[in-house]
Design an enzyme around this catalytic site. Sequence first.
Site, PDB file in Angstrom:
ATOM      1  CE  LYS A 114      -4.368  -1.610   1.936  1.00 37.38           C
ATOM      2  NZ  LYS A 114      -5.326  -1.488   3.069  1.00 37.38           N
ATOM      3  CE  LYS A 196      -8.869 -11.511  -2.951  1.00 40.36           C
ATOM      4  NZ  LYS A 196      -8.302 -11.032  -1.708  1.00 40.36           N
ATOM      5  CE  LYS A 199     -16.865  -1.274  -4.671  1.00 42.57           C
ATOM      6  NZ  LYS A 199     -17.160  -0.412  -3.535  1.00 42.57           N
TER       7      LYS A 199
END
Length: 332
Positions: A114, A196, A199
């Site tokens: 991140k 994967k 969203k």
Amino acid sequence: MEDKKLIFSGIQPTGTFTLGNYIGAVRNWKPLQEEYNCIYCVVDMHAITVRQDPVKLRQNTLNSYALLMACGIDVEKSILFIQSHVKTHAELSWILGCNTQFGELSRMTQFKDKSQRHADDVNSGLFTYPVLMAADILAYNADLVPVGVDQKQHLELARNIAQRFNQRYGDFFKLPEPYIAEIGAKVMSLQDPTKKMSKSDDNPNAVILILDDKDTIIRKFKRAVTDSDTEVCYRDGKDGINNLMTIYSSVTGKNFTEIESEFSGKGYGDFKLAVGEAVADHLEPIRTEFARLSADKAYLKKCYTEGAEKALRYSQRIVSKVYRKVGFVDRT
Ligand code: TRP
């Protein structure tokens, strides 16, 4: 609460879940309520470790809460609440942070990922994210934590923090174990089945959202990427078909052999349509219930207010003991 093991889990307030979140996690939360005492939390405090639009965060938090209820989390059986409503999480997080090493947090792979993805905002909340997560779990002395593989390292850290606290201050915290669901299959992107389902995928056709309507769901499945073969069967290398079979299996309960014979001699087109319809039919009652709950703001509010009260009562007992253990003066 009766003498059952305690489960704690948290979910990010994204507002709607993907079919991947649903099959891999949320769906399994419902049956756990029969066997365990369950505490489930919408983690809005974790959410602000990356920039959020406040209006959207509030809406997404409420939607996530309603959606969990629509997925079968029963507020009579379990405690369902919003993280920022329960002050003990932040309080315990500070103490645990003082028992966590800089080096340990630097090794967290999610932090490394991140901080690369949000290079303009590597804030200290992002760094201490796993400490808050440990506080979520330890504030209830949870036995089991259902998490996906991507959160296993954080859970491992929570155990290490608990262990270190116990060594310094005397045995107190239980060491939480990961709870790996038997089913909980991993759902891949419909457009690139080696990735994967996420969203944040740029291609909306790659992702099924559990609030998508029937036509949208069927259209996305029709466009799902497969292979140049024609046979519906689960084999290495047939990532697209394997993913569709996994999805079909998890919403219909049929095993792979049954699915293979159901579609033997039929083409991929028929299969994709069947998967789309089965998924849409499976999600239909959730959508309906979500719409009903969202329209009843007063009831929703009653649920999350009571959830927060129960969570506070439960965690306050534990956190008060922690305060004494570390040497804080009793307030009363
Ligand atoms: N970090 C978790 C995730 O992104 C969410 C989470 C926050 C959580 N606190 C938790 C999960 C406590 C389990 C237990 O998925």
